[in-house]
Design a protein around this motif. Sequence first.
Motif, PDB file in Angstrom:
ATOM      1  N   GLY A 261       0.743  -0.833   0.179  1.00  0.00           N
ATOM      2  CA  GLY A 261       0.167   0.082  -0.318  1.00  0.00           C
ATOM      3  C   GLY A 261       0.676   1.332  -0.382  1.00  0.00           C
ATOM      4  O   GLY A 261       0.478   2.205  -0.201  1.00  0.00           O
ATOM      5  N   SER A 262       1.800   0.680   0.139  1.00  0.00           N
ATOM      6  CA  SER A 262       2.890   2.525   0.425  1.00  0.00           C
ATOM      7  C   SER A 262       3.797   2.583  -0.953  1.00  0.00           C
ATOM      8  O   SER A 262       4.587   3.586  -0.815  1.00  0.00           O
ATOM      9  N   TYR A 263       3.158   2.294  -2.107  1.00  0.00           N
ATOM     10  CA  TYR A 263       3.960   2.087  -3.810  1.00  0.00           C
ATOM     11  C   TYR A 263       2.428   2.199  -4.729  1.00  0.00           C
ATOM     12  O   TYR A 263       3.107   2.211  -5.657  1.00  0.00           O
TER      13      TYR A 263
ATOM     14  N   ILE B  90       8.697   6.242   1.871  1.00  0.00           N
ATOM     15  CA  ILE B  90       6.945   6.154   2.063  1.00  0.00           C
ATOM     16  C   ILE B  90       6.977   4.490   2.739  1.00  0.00           C
ATOM     17  O   ILE B  90       7.328   3.296   2.094  1.00  0.00           O
ATOM     18  N   SER B  91       6.993   4.194   4.138  1.00  0.00           N
ATOM     19  CA  SER B  91       6.596   3.250   4.878  1.00  0.00           C
ATOM     20  C   SER B  91       6.019   3.722   6.547  1.00  0.00           C
ATOM     21  O   SER B  91       6.542   4.861   7.320  1.00  0.00           O
ATOM     22  N   LYS B  92       4.335   3.451   6.470  1.00  0.00           N
ATOM     23  CA  LYS B  92       4.019   3.668   7.823  1.00  0.00           C
ATOM     24  C   LYS B  92       4.726   3.218   8.804  1.00  0.00           C
ATOM     25  O   LYS B  92       4.253   4.205   9.739  1.00  0.00           O
ATOM     26  N   SER B  93       4.234   1.807   9.102  1.00  0.00           N
ATOM     27  CA  SER B  93       5.558   1.409  10.027  1.00  0.00           C
ATOM     28  C   SER B  93       6.764   1.968  10.114  1.00  0.00           C
ATOM     29  O   SER B  93       6.992   1.989  11.326  1.00  0.00           O
ATOM     30  N   GLY B  94       7.599   2.251   9.487  1.00  0.00           N
ATOM     31  CA  GLY B  94       8.960   2.803   9.078  1.00  0.00           C
ATOM     32  C   GLY B  94       9.954   1.192  10.017  1.00  0.00           C
ATOM     33  O   GLY B  94      11.172   2.007   9.182  1.00  0.00           O
ATOM     34  N   GLY B  95       9.379   0.196   9.374  1.00  0.00           N
ATOM     35  CA  GLY B  95       9.471  -1.148   9.816  1.00  0.00           C
ATOM     36  C   GLY B  95       9.926  -1.554   9.269  1.00  0.00           C
ATOM     37  O   GLY B  95      10.944  -2.844   9.332  1.00  0.00           O
ATOM     38  N   THR B  96       9.262  -1.563   7.543  1.00  0.00           N
ATOM     39  CA  THR B  96       9.428  -2.705   5.912  1.00  0.00           C
ATOM     40  C   THR B  96      10.242  -3.484   5.919  1.00  0.00           C
ATOM     41  O   THR B  96      11.607  -2.067   5.579  1.00  0.00           O
ATOM     42  N   LEU B  97      10.681  -4.463   6.380  1.00  0.00           N
ATOM     43  CA  LEU B  97      12.481  -5.089   5.899  1.00  0.00           C
ATOM     44  C   LEU B  97      12.965  -4.358   3.896  1.00  0.00           C
ATOM     45  O   LEU B  97      14.391  -3.664   4.259  1.00  0.00           O
TER      46      LEU B  97
ATOM     47  N   ASP C 104      -6.043  -5.552  -6.812  1.00  0.00           N
ATOM     48  CA  ASP C 104      -5.480  -6.734  -6.320  1.00  0.00           C
ATOM     49  C   ASP C 104      -4.745  -6.632  -4.991  1.00  0.00           C
ATOM     50  O   ASP C 104      -6.369  -7.498  -3.758  1.00  0.00           O
ATOM     51  N   GLN C 105      -4.498  -6.002  -4.725  1.00  0.00           N
ATOM     52  CA  GLN C 105      -4.175  -6.124  -3.289  1.00  0.00           C
ATOM     53  C   GLN C 105      -4.993  -5.358  -2.129  1.00  0.00           C
ATOM     54  O   GLN C 105      -4.796  -6.181  -1.585  1.00  0.00           O
ATOM     55  N   LEU C 106      -5.460  -4.586  -2.470  1.00  0.00           N
ATOM     56  CA  LEU C 106      -6.942  -4.127  -1.392  1.00  0.00           C
ATOM     57  C   LEU C 106      -7.598  -4.997  -1.366  1.00  0.00           C
ATOM     58  O   LEU C 106      -7.885  -4.678  -0.482  1.00  0.00           O
TER      59      LEU C 106
HETATM   60  O1  PA5 Z   1      -2.178  -2.461   3.465  1.00  0.00           O
HETATM   61  C1  PA5 Z   1      -1.334  -2.889   4.106  1.00  0.00           C
HETATM   62  O2  PA5 Z   1      -1.161  -2.349   5.243  1.00  0.00           O
HETATM   63  C2  PA5 Z   1       0.230  -2.904   3.314  1.00  0.00           C
HETATM   64  O3  PA5 Z   1       0.299  -3.447   1.722  1.00  0.00           O
HETATM   65  C3  PA5 Z   1       0.954  -1.989   3.774  1.00  0.00           C
HETATM   66  O4  PA5 Z   1       1.535  -0.928   2.860  1.00  0.00           O
HETATM   67  C4  PA5 Z   1       2.729  -3.048   3.043  1.00  0.00           C
HETATM   68  O5  PA5 Z   1       2.749  -3.850   4.059  1.00  0.00           O
HETATM   69  C5  PA5 Z   1       3.877  -1.549   3.688  1.00  0.00           C
HETATM   70  O6  PA5 Z   1       4.256  -1.223   5.696  1.00  0.00           O
HETATM   71  P1  PA5 Z   1       4.491  -0.288   5.587  1.00  0.00           P
HETATM   72  O7  PA5 Z   1       3.573   1.016   5.147  1.00  0.00           O
HETATM   73  O8  PA5 Z   1       4.947  -0.011   7.078  1.00  0.00           O
HETATM   74  O9  PA5 Z   1       6.005  -0.449   5.413  1.00  0.00           O
END
Ligand code: PA5
Length: 475
Positions: free
Chosen positions: A110-112, A178-185, A324-326
């Motif tokens: 979701g971050s891209y 862009i990373s909401k959690s800030g910890g995605t590998l 698809d992802q949503l």
């Molecule tokens: O929809 C979601 O929650 C996930 O697809 C996240 O966007 C994805 O795992 C990336 O997470 P983050 O933004 O914390 O790096």
Amino acid sequence: MHDTPELLRFDPNGAFLDTTGISRAQLRALAPQLEAARHTVLHEDVDQYAQPQTIPPEKQPLDAAFFPLPEQMLAEYRAQRAASEVGRILATAQRLGELVDRVVVLGIGGSYMGALALMNACCQPHFNELDRGRRGGRPRMYFAGNNVDNDATQGLLQLLGTARPASTCDERWAIVVISKSGGTLETAVALRQFLAALRASCGNDPALLRQLIVPVTGRSGRLFELAQALACPELYYVPDGVGGRFSVLSPVGLLPAAILGLDVIRLLQGAAAMNAHFRTAPVGSNVVLDFVGVSHLLERERGCTVRVLSVWSAALEAAGWWYDQLLAESLGKSARGATPLTAVNTRDLHSRAQQHQEGRRDKLLTNVIVDAWRTDPLAVGASELDQDRLNQHADRTLPEIMAAAIAGTNEAYRDAGRPTTNLHLPRVDEYCLGQFFQMMMLATVVEGRVLGINPYGQPGVEAYKRNMNRILAGG
Ligand code: PA5
């Protein structure tokens, strides 16, 4: 050209089939359930989100804040202009456009995916290949940090050029991470690698370096801390209560879109128009409720567990991936949830149509049809070399051939008893994309409420992350 804003239109007629589809009466009978789910989304979820102590355990997490976000951002922009979040995003986009020729967007899931969908849909199809003038002075855009692919990463680093410090705008590049959690590998590893390259490209000048990194993240976490350590002057937050795959209309999607020169106000206005429609239109003329109702009934009554989003424009393929992802991450839970699949036509008529027409009866086909193309219709053209027998179609244009392909395919699917619906996009532009995103996010949540599946959160992926980290640590 936005004098008459038009709404997306959903035509479910091809799903009403005697023995392999559903009936209008079944859709009417489902109306009370759909309306109850809408009520939950419009009222109960919003109220509970405002008072977190009232959220029952089965509704945790309740990331309901995506719904009012477009109107909130527009209202803030109207009231505060340059000081609003949208105003700041526009300023950052302008600043980066003047400084650099390339922007690398780091993010995954979701971050891209929303930003990629917007770029593919609304920019010139070969945007990155155009010279700066024809890009309107906007930077080229690349996506990374969505994999741990060695050769893809090396390939992009090579393209960016790491041999000597950049001295002109044409050589300079920037990172939006862009990373909401800030910890995605994946994203964290990419940031470390691209940051090292960017530092070299800045001649190790920390003042310049921090001008060229714009993080979008939560209010705490590893990326937030890194941004503090780098003293990044500009940082955007993923709003509280907005989950990754529901964040396209927050800075997550808006910042890359603005960098590309897209009209983010129209994007938000499109989403707000969809909200207004969703709030009031009855079942039978509500694109969100009708889309959910037909999809749900076909799954329940006919075992159509595969949902093919058949987009009749190459520009919409990444929008299909976004959807698809949503759907997959939101409703693929508790051994339930339909399987989404994007097809691009007419391209995939030559790779998938056989199965869609004659394979297992487990599919609902939703055509996404563009009513008006952006550019002038291109005719087949006459030729003295008529060995291909195309002179008979010399005056036919690509839109006419596409229309014939859509009608012909729908007819064939109908004859074969394959349930098919049409979602019409008046055009492919920011206003219609804004509607599409909001429609699909609302539809996913409404369906979740109908099914009793919490659409937010992604409990399943925690296991693979835990295992991967253990294996990496040598365990
Ligand atoms: O929809 C979601 O929650 C996930 O697809 C996240 O966007 C994805 O795992 C990336 O997470 P983050 O933004 O914390 O790096």
